[in-house]
Design a protein around this motif. Structure first.
Motif, PDB file in Angstrom:
ATOM      1  N   VAL A 100      35.636  31.706  45.263  1.00 25.60           N
ATOM      2  CA  VAL A 100      36.714  31.998  44.305  1.00 25.60           C
ATOM      3  C   VAL A 100      37.925  32.582  45.036  1.00 25.60           C
ATOM      4  O   VAL A 100      39.077  32.216  44.756  1.00 25.60           O
ATOM      5  CB  VAL A 100      36.212  32.977  43.214  1.00 25.60           C
ATOM      6  N   ALA A 101      37.667  33.497  45.964  1.00 30.38           N
ATOM      7  CA  ALA A 101      38.775  34.096  46.713  1.00 30.38           C
ATOM      8  C   ALA A 101      39.533  33.044  47.518  1.00 30.38           C
ATOM      9  O   ALA A 101      40.773  33.072  47.600  1.00 30.38           O
ATOM     10  CB  ALA A 101      38.240  35.198  47.638  1.00 30.38           C
ATOM     11  N   ALA A 102      38.808  32.112  48.112  1.00 37.16           N
ATOM     12  CA  ALA A 102      39.465  31.056  48.881  1.00 37.16           C
ATOM     13  C   ALA A 102      40.265  30.137  47.958  1.00 37.16           C
ATOM     14  O   ALA A 102      41.358  29.665  48.318  1.00 37.16           O
ATOM     15  CB  ALA A 102      38.421  30.252  49.666  1.00 37.16           C
ATOM     16  N   LEU A 103      39.736  29.871  46.772  1.00 37.11           N
ATOM     17  CA  LEU A 103      40.414  28.983  45.815  1.00 37.11           C
ATOM     18  C   LEU A 103      41.770  29.533  45.416  1.00 37.11           C
ATOM     19  O   LEU A 103      42.750  28.788  45.334  1.00 37.11           O
ATOM     20  CB  LEU A 103      39.523  28.800  44.575  1.00 37.11           C
ATOM     21  N   PHE A 104      41.851  30.839  45.190  1.00 37.01           N
ATOM     22  CA  PHE A 104      43.084  31.447  44.709  1.00 37.01           C
ATOM     23  C   PHE A 104      43.848  32.210  45.796  1.00 37.01           C
ATOM     24  O   PHE A 104      44.836  32.886  45.487  1.00 37.01           O
ATOM     25  CB  PHE A 104      42.771  32.380  43.540  1.00 37.01           C
TER      26      PHE A 104
ATOM     27  N   ASP B 250      32.086  49.840  44.940  1.00 34.65           N
ATOM     28  CA  ASP B 250      33.402  49.595  44.357  1.00 34.65           C
ATOM     29  C   ASP B 250      33.403  48.248  43.633  1.00 34.65           C
ATOM     30  O   ASP B 250      32.473  47.438  43.779  1.00 34.65           O
ATOM     31  CB  ASP B 250      34.527  49.687  45.396  1.00 34.65           C
ATOM     32  N   TYR B 251      34.477  48.031  42.859  1.00 32.90           N
ATOM     33  CA  TYR B 251      34.557  46.865  41.987  1.00 32.90           C
ATOM     34  C   TYR B 251      35.948  46.218  42.098  1.00 32.90           C
ATOM     35  O   TYR B 251      36.933  46.879  42.418  1.00 32.90           O
ATOM     36  CB  TYR B 251      34.308  47.251  40.523  1.00 32.90           C
ATOM     37  N   ARG B 252      35.972  44.934  41.784  1.00 29.21           N
ATOM     38  CA  ARG B 252      37.239  44.187  41.719  1.00 29.21           C
ATOM     39  C   ARG B 252      37.178  43.228  40.542  1.00 29.21           C
ATOM     40  O   ARG B 252      36.144  42.584  40.307  1.00 29.21           O
ATOM     41  CB  ARG B 252      37.496  43.406  43.003  1.00 29.21           C
ATOM     42  N   TYR B 253      38.281  43.116  39.802  1.00 28.72           N
ATOM     43  CA  TYR B 253      38.354  42.116  38.724  1.00 28.72           C
ATOM     44  C   TYR B 253      39.390  41.042  39.084  1.00 28.72           C
ATOM     45  O   TYR B 253      40.356  41.305  39.821  1.00 28.72           O
ATOM     46  CB  TYR B 253      38.683  42.753  37.370  1.00 28.72           C
ATOM     47  N   ILE B 254      39.178  39.848  38.559  1.00 31.82           N
ATOM     48  CA  ILE B 254      40.105  38.734  38.729  1.00 31.82           C
ATOM     49  C   ILE B 254      40.372  38.157  37.345  1.00 31.82           C
ATOM     50  O   ILE B 254      39.436  37.822  36.615  1.00 31.82           O
ATOM     51  CB  ILE B 254      39.521  37.641  39.657  1.00 31.82           C
ATOM     52  N   LEU B 255      41.651  38.053  36.980  1.00 32.89           N
ATOM     53  CA  LEU B 255      42.048  37.552  35.670  1.00 32.89           C
ATOM     54  C   LEU B 255      42.751  36.205  35.848  1.00 32.89           C
ATOM     55  O   LEU B 255      43.740  36.110  36.567  1.00 32.89           O
ATOM     56  CB  LEU B 255      43.002  38.543  34.982  1.00 32.89           C
ATOM     57  N   ILE B 256      42.202  35.184  35.202  1.00 34.53           N
ATOM     58  CA  ILE B 256      42.726  33.817  35.345  1.00 34.53           C
ATOM     59  C   ILE B 256      43.261  33.369  33.986  1.00 34.53           C
ATOM     60  O   ILE B 256      42.477  33.082  33.072  1.00 34.53           O
ATOM     61  CB  ILE B 256      41.632  32.849  35.825  1.00 34.53           C
ATOM     62  N   PRO B 257      44.571  33.306  33.813  1.00 30.74           N
ATOM     63  CA  PRO B 257      45.116  32.919  32.510  1.00 30.74           C
ATOM     64  C   PRO B 257      45.067  31.410  32.278  1.00 30.74           C
ATOM     65  O   PRO B 257      45.092  30.619  33.220  1.00 30.74           O
ATOM     66  CB  PRO B 257      46.570  33.400  32.584  1.00 30.74           C
TER      67      PRO B 257
ATOM     68  N   GLY C 276      32.316  24.282  32.223  1.00 31.26           N
ATOM     69  CA  GLY C 276      33.244  24.742  33.239  1.00 31.26           C
ATOM     70  C   GLY C 276      34.609  25.057  32.651  1.00 31.26           C
ATOM     71  O   GLY C 276      34.859  24.889  31.456  1.00 31.26           O
ATOM     72  N   ILE C 277      35.503  25.532  33.488  1.00 30.27           N
ATOM     73  CA  ILE C 277      36.865  25.855  33.077  1.00 30.27           C
ATOM     74  C   ILE C 277      37.820  24.912  33.795  1.00 30.27           C
ATOM     75  O   ILE C 277      37.749  24.745  35.016  1.00 30.27           O
ATOM     76  CB  ILE C 277      37.215  27.312  33.425  1.00 30.27           C
ATOM     77  N   THR C 278      38.719  24.293  33.021  1.00 32.68           N
ATOM     78  CA  THR C 278      39.698  23.382  33.607  1.00 32.68           C
ATOM     79  C   THR C 278      40.985  24.136  33.904  1.00 32.68           C
ATOM     80  O   THR C 278      41.577  24.751  33.017  1.00 32.68           O
ATOM     81  CB  THR C 278      40.003  22.204  32.658  1.00 32.68           C
ATOM     82  N   ILE C 279      41.389  24.120  35.162  1.00 28.55           N
ATOM     83  CA  ILE C 279      42.649  24.704  35.590  1.00 28.55           C
ATOM     84  C   ILE C 279      43.479  23.569  36.175  1.00 28.55           C
ATOM     85  O   ILE C 279      43.111  22.973  37.184  1.00 28.55           O
ATOM     86  CB  ILE C 279      42.437  25.800  36.644  1.00 28.55           C
TER      87      ILE C 279
ATOM     88  N   VAL D 250      47.349  34.104  38.915  1.00 28.08           N
ATOM     89  CA  VAL D 250      46.098  34.856  38.875  1.00 28.08           C
ATOM     90  C   VAL D 250      46.395  36.327  39.167  1.00 28.08           C
ATOM     91  O   VAL D 250      47.180  36.645  40.047  1.00 28.08           O
ATOM     92  CB  VAL D 250      45.090  34.290  39.900  1.00 28.08           C
ATOM     93  N   ILE D 251      45.753  37.203  38.410  1.00 31.52           N
ATOM     94  CA  ILE D 251      45.915  38.645  38.609  1.00 31.52           C
ATOM     95  C   ILE D 251      44.596  39.189  39.145  1.00 31.52           C
ATOM     96  O   ILE D 251      43.525  38.905  38.601  1.00 31.52           O
ATOM     97  CB  ILE D 251      46.258  39.346  37.281  1.00 31.52           C
ATOM     98  N   TYR D 252      44.654  39.945  40.220  1.00 32.36           N
ATOM     99  CA  TYR D 252      43.427  40.552  40.744  1.00 32.36           C
ATOM    100  C   TYR D 252      43.726  41.964  41.230  1.00 32.36           C
ATOM    101  O   TYR D 252      44.828  42.272  41.669  1.00 32.36           O
ATOM    102  CB  TYR D 252      42.823  39.702  41.862  1.00 32.36           C
ATOM    103  N   SER D 253      42.712  42.800  41.123  1.00 30.38           N
ATOM    104  CA  SER D 253      42.872  44.201  41.494  1.00 30.38           C
ATOM    105  C   SER D 253      42.504  44.420  42.952  1.00 30.38           C
ATOM    106  O   SER D 253      41.923  43.557  43.604  1.00 30.38           O
ATOM    107  CB  SER D 253      41.969  45.073  40.607  1.00 30.38           C
ATOM    108  N   ASP D 254      42.831  45.597  43.437  1.00 31.20           N
ATOM    109  CA  ASP D 254      42.263  46.053  44.696  1.00 31.20           C
ATOM    110  C   ASP D 254      40.787  46.385  44.446  1.00 31.20           C
ATOM    111  O   ASP D 254      40.306  46.361  43.311  1.00 31.20           O
ATOM    112  CB  ASP D 254      42.993  47.305  45.195  1.00 31.20           C
ATOM    113  N   TRP D 255      40.087  46.698  45.516  1.00 30.22           N
ATOM    114  CA  TRP D 255      38.730  47.200  45.332  1.00 30.22           C
ATOM    115  C   TRP D 255      38.828  48.631  44.813  1.00 30.22           C
ATOM    116  O   TRP D 255      39.459  49.495  45.424  1.00 30.22           O
ATOM    117  CB  TRP D 255      37.946  47.137  46.638  1.00 30.22           C
TER     118      TRP D 255
END
Length: 211
Positions: free
Chosen positions: A203-207, A168-175, A185-188, A75-80
């Motif tokens: 979501v933050a706790a999941l990843f 501020d904003y944050r993005y999370i990229l889930i490949p 839903g999305i299967t991971i 998973v890719i995520y940005s700073d705030w």
């Protein structure tokens, strides 16, 4: 004379024999030092290999452990990222670009893009998943292409947006997320998640994402 000589000779032989036996007794004198070791002999051929030992148990119940869900390694995520919107937006709509270097075409086609806005002005900061309607304004985003996310704010009644809400904003990229074919839903890996129904904290706790 000959007989006497023979007797004397016999006595001497007997006496000397006794001395010889006494001098050879194990109790007389100390054992001498050991001699130097001789050269090592040639090594014999190796013996046959022993049988393989039994495999150890995989776990307490002898079964392989279940594979865990996708973690932060995938998973890719940005700073705030500080908002670039004007503090007071006088137009009914506005938009700014958010650079997302990790956003690939593969993620656009097969993955999931999540964006969150954070209000840090209130006494109790709040994090909102986008899109979100707040105070008559629609806060949203769209994927503009590889490496680019467009943040948008638009009033619902056509009036000026006014003061921005998100600081501020944050993005999370889930490949690699795949639709489950049922409830949207999305299967991971082996688990299915509907991120639209999950809070940011979930979501933050999941990843394992940290602020």
């Amino acid at each position: 004379m000959q007989t006497k000589a023979n007797v004397v000779y016999g006595v001497m032989v007997f006496f000397l024999s006794g001395l010889f036996l006494v001098s050879c007794s194990a109790e007389d004198g100390e054992t001498g030092p050991a001699g130097p070791a001789g050269p090592q002999g040639e090594q014999g051929p190796a013996g046959p290999a022993g049988a393989d030992g039994a495999d150890g148990a995989d776990g307490a119940d002898g079964q392989d452990g279940a594979q865990g869900d996708t973690g932060t390694a995938n998973v890719i995520y940005s700073d705030w990222i500080d908002s670039e919107f004007d503090t007071n937006i006088t137009d009914p709509a506005a938009g700014v670009d958010l650079s997302a270097p990790g956003l690939t075409q593969e993620i656009i086609d097969e993955g999931t893009v999540l964006v969150y806005g954070r209000n840090i002005v209130l006494p109790s900061p709040e994090i909102f998943p986008l899109p979100q309607i707040i105070s008559g304004d629609n806060h949203g985003f769209r994927v503009n292409g590889v490496g680019n996310i467009r943040l948008t704010i638009a009033s619902l009644d056509g009036s000026a947006v006014g003061s921005r809400v998100m600081e501020d904003y944050r993005y999370i990229l889930i490949p690699g997320g795949q639709p489950d074919g049922g409830g949207g839903g999305i299967t991971i890996k082996s688990s299915t998640y509907d991120f639209s129904k999950m809070s940011y904290e979930e979501v933050a706790a999941l990843f394992g994402i940290e602020d």
